[in-house]
Structures are given as C-alpha cells and as structure tokens.
Design a protein around this motif. Sequence first.
Motif, short mmCIF file in Angstrom:
data_model
loop_
_atom_site.label_atom_id
_atom_site.label_comp_id
_atom_site.label_asym_id
_atom_site.label_seq_id
_atom_site.Cartn_x
_atom_site.Cartn_y
_atom_site.Cartn_z
N GLY A 238 63.01 9.26 -32.89
CA GLY A 238 64.36 9.73 -33.16
C GLY A 238 65.26 9.68 -31.95
N LYS A 239 66.38 10.38 -32.07
CA LYS A 239 67.40 10.40 -31.03
C LYS A 239 68.04 11.78 -31.01
N VAL A 240 69.00 11.98 -30.12
CA VAL A 240 69.66 13.28 -30.01
C VAL A 240 70.26 13.66 -31.37
N GLY A 241 69.93 14.83 -31.83
CA GLY A 241 70.43 15.32 -33.11
C GLY A 241 69.55 14.99 -34.29
N ALA A 242 68.60 14.08 -34.11
CA ALA A 242 67.73 13.69 -35.22
C ALA A 242 66.37 13.29 -34.66
N ILE A 243 65.53 14.30 -34.39
CA ILE A 243 64.22 14.08 -33.79
C ILE A 243 63.14 14.45 -34.80
N GLU A 244 62.08 13.65 -34.81
CA GLU A 244 60.96 13.92 -35.70
C GLU A 244 59.67 14.03 -34.90
N VAL A 245 58.86 14.99 -35.28
CA VAL A 245 57.53 15.15 -34.70
C VAL A 245 56.51 15.05 -35.83
N GLN A 246 55.63 14.08 -35.71
CA GLN A 246 54.57 13.92 -36.71
C GLN A 246 53.26 14.42 -36.12
N THR A 247 52.52 15.20 -36.89
CA THR A 247 51.25 15.74 -36.42
C THR A 247 50.09 14.88 -36.93
N LYS A 248 48.90 15.15 -36.39
CA LYS A 248 47.74 14.33 -36.74
C LYS A 248 47.38 14.42 -38.20
N ASP A 249 47.72 15.54 -38.84
CA ASP A 249 47.39 15.67 -40.26
C ASP A 249 48.48 15.12 -41.17
N GLY A 250 49.48 14.43 -40.57
CA GLY A 250 50.49 13.75 -41.36
C GLY A 250 51.77 14.53 -41.61
N ARG A 251 51.82 15.79 -41.23
CA ARG A 251 53.05 16.56 -41.42
C ARG A 251 54.15 16.05 -40.50
N VAL A 252 55.39 16.14 -40.96
CA VAL A 252 56.53 15.70 -40.18
C VAL A 252 57.53 16.86 -40.07
N PHE A 253 57.95 17.16 -38.85
CA PHE A 253 58.92 18.22 -38.60
C PHE A 253 60.17 17.61 -38.00
N LYS A 254 61.31 18.00 -38.55
CA LYS A 254 62.58 17.42 -38.14
C LYS A 254 63.46 18.47 -37.47
N GLY A 255 64.15 18.06 -36.41
CA GLY A 255 65.05 18.96 -35.72
C GLY A 255 66.08 18.21 -34.92
N SER A 256 66.96 18.95 -34.28
CA SER A 256 68.03 18.33 -33.50
C SER A 256 67.68 18.21 -32.02
N HIS A 257 66.86 19.13 -31.51
CA HIS A 257 66.49 19.15 -30.10
C HIS A 257 64.99 19.43 -29.98
N LEU A 258 64.44 19.01 -28.86
CA LEU A 258 63.00 19.13 -28.64
C LEU A 258 62.73 19.77 -27.28
N LEU A 259 61.90 20.81 -27.29
CA LEU A 259 61.48 21.47 -26.05
C LEU A 259 59.98 21.31 -25.90
N ILE A 260 59.56 20.81 -24.74
CA ILE A 260 58.14 20.66 -24.44
C ILE A 260 57.69 21.86 -23.61
N ALA A 261 56.73 22.62 -24.16
CA ALA A 261 56.26 23.83 -23.47
C ALA A 261 54.76 23.98 -23.67
N VAL A 262 54.03 23.00 -23.16
CA VAL A 262 52.58 22.97 -23.40
C VAL A 262 51.76 23.33 -22.18
N GLY A 263 52.39 23.74 -21.11
CA GLY A 263 51.62 24.11 -19.93
C GLY A 263 52.25 23.60 -18.65
N ARG A 264 51.51 23.77 -17.55
CA ARG A 264 52.03 23.46 -16.23
C ARG A 264 51.08 22.51 -15.49
N LYS A 265 51.62 21.80 -14.52
CA LYS A 265 50.85 20.90 -13.68
C LYS A 265 51.15 21.20 -12.23
N SER A 266 50.12 21.38 -11.42
CA SER A 266 50.29 21.72 -10.01
C SER A 266 50.99 20.61 -9.24
#
Length: 472
Positions: A238-266
């Motif tokens: 997708g692009k700004v305003g129209a982003i899609e996230v597909q999961t391994k089980d085939g579900r698709v989630f749609k949104g306008s913005h995406l935030l990555i918050a899965v952890g930290r790296k030293s």
Amino acid sequence: MTHIKTDILVIGAGSGGLSVAAGAVQMGADVTLLEGHKMGGDCLNYGCVPSKALLAAGHAAHAMTTGADMGITPVTPKVDYAAAKDHVAGVIAQIEPVDSQERFEGLGVRVIRAFGAFTGPNTVQAGDHTITARRIVIATGSRPFVPPIPGLDTVPYLTNETLFDSREKPGHLLIIGGGPIGMEMAQAHRRLGCDVTVIEGAKALGKDDPELAAIVLDSLRDEGIAIEEEAQAAEMRGKVGAIEVQTKDGRVFKGSHLLIAVGRKSNTDSLNLDAAGIETTKTGIKVDARMRTTNRRVFAIGDVAGGLQFTHVAGYHAGLIIRQALFGLPAKQKTAHIPWATYTDPELAQVGLTEVQARKEHGIYSEVVRFEYHHNDRAIATRQTKGLIKVMVYKGRPVGASIVGHQAGELITLWSLAIANNLKMSAVAGMVAPYPTISEINKRAAGAYFSPRLFDNPTVKRVVGLVQKWLP
C-alpha cells in the motif's frame, strides 16, 4: 587532530550516560561525554517523555466522555491532533535544559558532539578527537527494531522515533506489536479520535501476568481498540492513507497509517567493538554482574547491555558504575527489585516474580495474596474500581508483586523497596497509609497475608480466650 586524556569517557548522552557524567564530574573526575545525536537520548526525545505526554492528552479527551455516573454529562471532545503533538513538543522542550550540553558543560563535563568508535582497548575516535580514557562507559542505548517483513521496505511506516514529529492525524492506525509501547500508543490514539488496530504475533502484553494483562486488554477493547492476537504479519503493501497488513493465516487489516512497535535493537553497529576486544550477544554487549564488558576497562549500561530496557534501569546501572570507576569498589547488579509499568488506563505494573514464576521457583512454599480495587474506598469514591494486586510471598517476605489498576505504577514502588531491602510482610502491614488513598491497597494486601493466620487460627483464639479470663 586533538588528543584528549580523561578519567572517564562516556559514549552516549541518554539517561544512563548523563547520570554517570553528572555524578562523576561532581565528585572530582575528569569526564568526557560523546553524543552524535540528541542530548537526552531516546527517553527524552522519542520514548518515555513524549509517550506519557501524548497519553496525558488522550486522558484529557477521554475524561470529557465520562462522568455520567457522577452527574456530569459526557460530551464529545474536539481534538486538535496537531496541537496535541505541540503539547508533546512543549513537554520535551521544558525538560531539555536538564539534559542539555550547556548544563553539563557548566558542571565541568567536556562534551563532544560526535559519534565515537574504538581504535584500541582504551582509545576512541570521535570526529577530530582521539580520546584515551582510564575507564570507558558505553551508554548508546537502543533503537526501534524493524522486522524483515516482506513489503515493509515499500510501505511508509512510523516508529517511536518518527511518530511524535508527525502532525497528521491517522484515520486508522495499524500497530504491529502488542507490547507496552504498542498498547500505550493504541490507547492514546484511540482517545484522540483515531481508529486503531493492534496486530500481535503472539499474546498482547505477553510478558506480564496474564490475569492482569487481560484486565487491561478488556478495557482497551471496551474503548474500541481492535486487538488481534496470534496474528503474525507476513506481508505489507500500500501507500500513505491506504496500507494493508496480511498475516500468515490470511487475514488482511487495512488502515491509513502504520506504526512498528515490535521491540528494540541495541546501538552497537558503529562502535568498532572488535578493536577494543568487546564481545556482543544477540541482545547487546556482553557484560558481567558488574556491568563490565570483556574489556575490563570498559563498562556497558542501559539498553545497550541487552537486559531490561527501561530508563530507570539505566539510572540504576549508572550508580553501579560510579561506585566502581570512582571509588574502586565492587558493585553487582540485581534485578529482583527492578519494577516496570505500562501506562495504559488502567496501568499495569510488575516487580520481582510473577505468580507463575513464584510457583515454579518456590513450589508449595510460595503464597499469593490478593486484594481488589473495588474494596478500596478511594477507588470507590473516584469510580476507579477496576483492578487488583497480587503479592507473591516466600517465607514471610515478598518476592514479587503484580498490580493492575489506577496508579499501579506508583503503588509498585513500595514493593520494590521491600524486595530491595529484604523486608518482611509485617513491615508493610505495620505502615500507616492516610485514609482514603489508593496506597491503602498495598497495606490491605499485606493484611490479606496475615488475616488467615490471625482470624482462622484456633490457637490464637484459645490464647485470646485465656488472656481475657486473666485480664482484670
């Protein structure tokens, strides 16, 4: 090229590094501090401070929608998202002088605004400076970990390092990661008028007591946040305003913005640690209990050391370094008394062992005492009765505490004090808390430990009966 000789070289001006520099210079050491980016590090600029400021804005908006049970007519708040971010920037600006280059130079610290890299066991190159130090402290912190999800490199996304600068209100914010950062930002944005979906590959708030975490998650769902667990992201598009996230089980989630918050790296990549004989692990720099690296002249503290990643832990590490580097006294880190909190509403806090951990470590000798918020008069008066405390006890001493509810982050500090000083439950039971306060919950939890020993004990009743017969 300038050559500098110094007693202590601190690499990184975040929470831990600044604490070492301030303490050491005020005790008479010659201190040099390197910072190639922003003074104050992640906590001030991208982490603790801005996130709590945005949560406060969300809390103010949410308060306008509640109060019916107190005779207050709820209204729909008019949220200016950009102004809320201005509030965040204002909070940072107010705290900035405490962490500023000017303040530390005023204390006597030599501040060099450049990144450093080792050229030998006790030498570091930073810009036009070569620095030789008796002791070196690496306090370079961490940065957001961006997972290698297919398509992510083609999709615009936010991390905590870019989120707070954005003035564009998300219509629908997709958050990858259901840990503390993800859940805090989910609630803040929901209360500021955004639709929010959290996508978590395992269990949301999975590092906390599951019973208490469920209370938080239920509250967030009640506010309209979609929390999708066991949903491993497999593809982005997708692009700004129209982003899609597909999961391994085939579900698709749609949104306008995406935030990555899965952890930290030293942050170790640019330090050239091999030149100093410093080894790393999967999570950061390898350190011993004294925070020494494999080069005994060099310490690593805070996030970069790969342990608990909290600002207060970096500050705690700094105290250990001051003791060793300035006075030559051994000091070993302990983690049993280190608390942490997630600042959702209700808050979630932990110190020491969880119930599961206590059962595993101490078996049948472990006791768990509970006290629920709805029995606390202050919580009843303020309509904040959702929550409970669990205290894990072994041989009469607390070994852990888990709290969910109003001011849980404040309440947990008493149990950190108790564990740090090996206090018995009787010490907590013996304190007097002003009435009515939320802090009475701690005392009542200690009371719950002693109640069956006193009120359900036949021996106690016989003794009392005999005493009553003999008293004049």
